[in-house]
Design an enzyme around this catalytic site. Structure first.
Site, short mmCIF file in Angstrom:
data_model
loop_
_atom_site.label_atom_id
_atom_site.label_comp_id
_atom_site.label_asym_id
_atom_site.label_seq_id
_atom_site.Cartn_x
_atom_site.Cartn_y
_atom_site.Cartn_z
N ASP A 30 -16.13 -26.39 -17.73
CA ASP A 30 -15.88 -27.54 -16.77
C ASP A 30 -15.76 -26.81 -15.11
O ASP A 30 -15.16 -25.71 -15.10
CB ASP A 30 -14.88 -28.42 -17.12
CG ASP A 30 -14.66 -29.55 -16.30
OD1 ASP A 30 -14.84 -30.60 -16.91
OD2 ASP A 30 -14.36 -29.54 -15.18
N ASN A 86 -13.00 -39.48 -22.17
CA ASN A 86 -12.80 -40.48 -21.42
C ASN A 86 -13.76 -41.46 -21.46
O ASN A 86 -15.12 -41.18 -21.24
CB ASN A 86 -12.29 -40.13 -20.16
CG ASN A 86 -11.64 -39.11 -19.84
OD1 ASN A 86 -10.51 -39.09 -20.52
ND2 ASN A 86 -11.62 -38.15 -18.62
N HIS A 99 -19.53 -37.01 -22.57
CA HIS A 99 -19.23 -35.47 -22.65
C HIS A 99 -17.92 -35.45 -23.32
O HIS A 99 -16.87 -36.24 -23.01
CB HIS A 99 -19.17 -34.83 -21.13
CG HIS A 99 -18.41 -35.63 -19.99
ND1 HIS A 99 -18.86 -36.79 -19.69
CD2 HIS A 99 -17.16 -35.54 -19.83
CE1 HIS A 99 -18.04 -37.43 -18.80
NE2 HIS A 99 -16.99 -36.59 -18.96
P1 5GP Z 1 -14.96 -37.23 -16.76
O1 5GP Z 1 -13.71 -37.63 -15.84
O2 5GP Z 1 -16.06 -38.13 -16.57
O3 5GP Z 1 -14.66 -37.31 -18.33
O4 5GP Z 1 -14.92 -35.80 -16.70
C1 5GP Z 1 -15.98 -35.19 -15.99
C2 5GP Z 1 -15.87 -33.77 -15.92
O5 5GP Z 1 -17.00 -32.98 -15.33
C3 5GP Z 1 -14.81 -33.30 -14.71
O6 5GP Z 1 -13.77 -32.68 -15.60
C4 5GP Z 1 -15.54 -32.43 -13.91
O7 5GP Z 1 -14.88 -31.45 -13.42
C5 5GP Z 1 -17.05 -32.11 -14.74
N1 5GP Z 1 -17.93 -31.72 -13.68
C6 5GP Z 1 -18.56 -32.62 -12.90
N2 5GP Z 1 -19.72 -32.21 -12.22
C7 5GP Z 1 -19.81 -30.90 -12.85
C8 5GP Z 1 -20.97 -30.20 -12.50
O8 5GP Z 1 -21.70 -30.26 -11.69
N3 5GP Z 1 -20.65 -29.04 -13.46
C9 5GP Z 1 -19.65 -28.63 -14.03
N4 5GP Z 1 -19.89 -27.54 -14.94
N5 5GP Z 1 -18.82 -29.40 -14.63
C10 5GP Z 1 -18.76 -30.67 -13.64
#
Ligand code: 5GP
Ligand code: ZN
Length: 138
Positions: A30, A86, A99
């Protein structure tokens, strides 16, 4: 073509630090980690949430999660894990591509458990809810 940041990661348009990969699943670090080795595991096909992924791929995803955890175990030797996702805006889903977060846990890291996400159980008793479920077929 869906404009999805995680699809762009699976097709190589956006780079990632891969933790585990097979033909159907990709796990990568992440970009804004909440724990050392915070990793997200995704199906390579686009699916917005758990309901949208077929059960065959859900099975692969589950095995991918286990293998990712084994890899994290080998490289970082954490003391435990929180694993989950989530689902939906209200639950904090920002990226609309399923994810699974793997949060490695370490003694003294100051974090909480799943129970610290929400503590608002509502008016109905557990017994009342149990009756609702018993009266409903899938
Ligand atoms: P959510 O809040 O949708 O469950 O989590 C999305 C996650 O994806 C977040 O923890 C965020 O830091 C991660 N994330 C978003 N964009 C990118 C990206 O371009 N690369 C990586 N490695 N992680 C990402
Ligand atoms: Zn996608």
């Amino acid at each position: 073509m869906i404009d999805c940041i995680f699809c762009k990661i699976t097709n190589g348009e956006i780079p990632n630090y891969t933790v585990y990969e097979d033909e159907k699943v990709l796990a990568f670090l992440d970009i804004h980690p909440h724990a050392k080795g915070h990793t997200v595991v995704i199906p390579k096909v686009h699916a917005e949430n758990y309901f949208d992924l077929n059960e065959d791929l859900l099975g692969h995803l589950s095995i991918g999660i286990k293998r990712t955890m084994e890899k994290i175990d080998k490289v970082l030797s954490p003391d435990g894990y929180n694993v989950g996702w989530n689902q939906g805006l209200v639950a904090g889903q920002v990226v609309p591509h399923l994810h699974i977060h793997i949060m490695p846990r370490y003694e003294g890291d100051g974090g909480g458990s799943m129970h610290s996400i929400i503590n608002s159980a509502g008016e109905k008793t557990v017994e009342e809810l149990g009756k609702l479920f018993a009266a409903s077929s899938l």
